[in-house]
Motif scaffolding. Structure first.
Motif, short mmCIF file in Angstrom:
data_model
loop_
_atom_site.label_atom_id
_atom_site.label_comp_id
_atom_site.label_asym_id
_atom_site.label_seq_id
_atom_site.Cartn_x
_atom_site.Cartn_y
_atom_site.Cartn_z
N THR A 43 0.84 -1.19 0.00
CA THR A 43 0.00 0.00 0.00
C THR A 43 0.88 1.24 0.00
OG1 THR A 43 -1.67 -1.19 1.27
CG2 THR A 43 -1.86 1.21 1.20
N ILE A 44 0.54 2.18 -0.86
CA ILE A 44 1.30 3.42 -1.02
C ILE A 44 0.44 4.58 -0.54
CG2 ILE A 44 2.42 4.94 -2.70
CD1 ILE A 44 3.72 2.20 -2.39
N SER A 45 1.03 5.51 0.17
CA SER A 45 0.36 6.73 0.59
C SER A 45 0.74 7.84 -0.38
CB SER A 45 0.79 7.09 2.01
OG SER A 45 0.36 8.39 2.34
N GLY A 46 -0.23 8.55 -0.89
CA GLY A 46 0.05 9.67 -1.78
C GLY A 46 0.29 9.24 -3.21
N ASP A 47 0.95 10.10 -3.93
CA ASP A 47 1.18 9.94 -5.37
C ASP A 47 2.24 8.89 -5.66
OD1 ASP A 47 1.03 10.42 -8.06
OD2 ASP A 47 2.04 12.35 -7.99
N LYS A 48 2.04 8.16 -6.74
CA LYS A 48 3.03 7.19 -7.19
C LYS A 48 3.63 7.62 -8.52
CE LYS A 48 0.05 3.87 -7.15
NZ LYS A 48 -0.60 2.58 -7.35
N ALA A 49 3.62 8.93 -8.79
CA ALA A 49 4.12 9.43 -10.07
C ALA A 49 5.62 9.19 -10.21
CB ALA A 49 3.81 10.91 -10.23
N VAL A 50 5.99 8.68 -11.37
CA VAL A 50 7.39 8.49 -11.73
C VAL A 50 7.61 9.33 -12.98
CG1 VAL A 50 9.13 6.83 -12.45
CG2 VAL A 50 7.44 6.17 -10.74
N PHE A 51 8.70 10.07 -13.01
CA PHE A 51 9.00 10.96 -14.13
C PHE A 51 10.19 10.42 -14.90
CE2 PHE A 51 6.99 13.27 -10.75
CZ PHE A 51 5.99 13.95 -11.41
N TYR A 52 10.15 10.57 -16.22
CA TYR A 52 11.24 10.08 -17.05
C TYR A 52 11.55 11.04 -18.18
CZ TYR A 52 7.76 8.62 -20.49
OH TYR A 52 6.74 8.60 -21.40
N THR A 53 12.79 10.96 -18.64
CA THR A 53 13.23 11.62 -19.86
C THR A 53 13.98 10.57 -20.66
OG1 THR A 53 13.49 13.74 -18.74
CG2 THR A 53 14.64 13.48 -20.84
N LYS A 54 13.56 10.39 -21.91
CA LYS A 54 14.20 9.42 -22.80
C LYS A 54 14.84 10.20 -23.94
CE LYS A 54 13.24 5.38 -25.68
NZ LYS A 54 13.60 5.91 -27.01
N ILE A 55 16.15 10.04 -24.09
CA ILE A 55 16.90 10.64 -25.18
C ILE A 55 17.63 9.52 -25.89
CG2 ILE A 55 18.68 12.29 -25.85
CD1 ILE A 55 18.08 13.78 -23.21
N GLY A 56 17.22 9.23 -27.11
CA GLY A 56 17.81 8.11 -27.85
C GLY A 56 17.53 6.81 -27.11
N ASP A 57 18.59 6.08 -26.77
CA ASP A 57 18.39 4.80 -26.07
C ASP A 57 18.65 4.90 -24.57
OD1 ASP A 57 21.15 5.00 -25.99
OD2 ASP A 57 21.52 2.97 -26.73
N MET A 58 18.71 6.13 -24.02
CA MET A 58 18.93 6.32 -22.59
C MET A 58 17.68 6.88 -21.92
SD MET A 58 22.00 5.29 -22.07
CE MET A 58 22.26 5.82 -20.40
N VAL A 59 17.34 6.32 -20.76
CA VAL A 59 16.20 6.79 -19.98
C VAL A 59 16.69 7.22 -18.61
CG1 VAL A 59 14.01 6.15 -18.88
CG2 VAL A 59 14.59 5.25 -21.14
N GLN A 60 16.33 8.42 -18.20
CA GLN A 60 16.57 8.91 -16.84
C GLN A 60 15.22 8.84 -16.13
OE1 GLN A 60 19.12 9.87 -14.85
NE2 GLN A 60 17.65 10.27 -13.25
#
Length: 145
Positions: A43-60
């Motif tokens: 069980t998670i409290s609050g937001d479960k948002a995950v943010f990403y940036t994909k440039i070419g074949d790399m994901v942050q």
């Protein structure tokens, strides 16, 4: 100095090789699925948002959440990834009020993996799973399959 080449993407400097063009850039977020790697519920409290940036074949990738209850779960905390990984990668994990064995918590994705695991290192390079109530903040960079 940059220019747009319709067949390849954005080219920089005097480079004309299509393989070096920036042709894939994406940013986004998603609601993570958080679970135990061997079943059960978390069980998670609050937001479960995950943010990403994909440039070419790399994901942050980065995100944070608070685990308030672990019921029947085993293994490690795991969350789904927005893109399947090509290779193994490890990233930073900050834990607050979490209980786990070992030292040095980290997050990791495995080769051709669709999820990220929370782990810690212990003596003799052994890895221990993290599965505990607590607040977690993570950041990882990995290559896309």
């Amino acid at each position: 100095d940059g220019r747009l080449q319709s067949s390849a993407g954005i080219m920089f400097g005097s480079d004309t090789a299509a393989a070096n063009a920036l042709s894939d850039y994406e940013t986004g977020s998603y609601s993570a699925t958080v679970a135990g790697s061997s079943g059960g519920s978390i069980t998670i409290s609050g937001d479960k948002a995950v943010f990403y940036t994909k440039i070419g074949d790399m994901v942050q990738l980065q995100g944070e959440f608070n685990v308030t209850n672990v019921s029947g779960a085993s293994g490690a905390i795991q969350i789904n990834l927005p893109f399947t990984s090509l290779d193994y990668a490890a990233g930073a994990l900050r834990c607050y009020s979490a209980v786990f064995g070992g030292t040095s918590p980290f997050c990791e994705v495995h080769t051709n993996g669709a999820v990220m695991y929370f782990s810690s290192s212990s003596s003799n390079a052994a890895t221990q799973s993290i599965l505990s109530n607590g607040y977690y903040f993570f950041s990882i960079c990995y290559r896309v399959a």
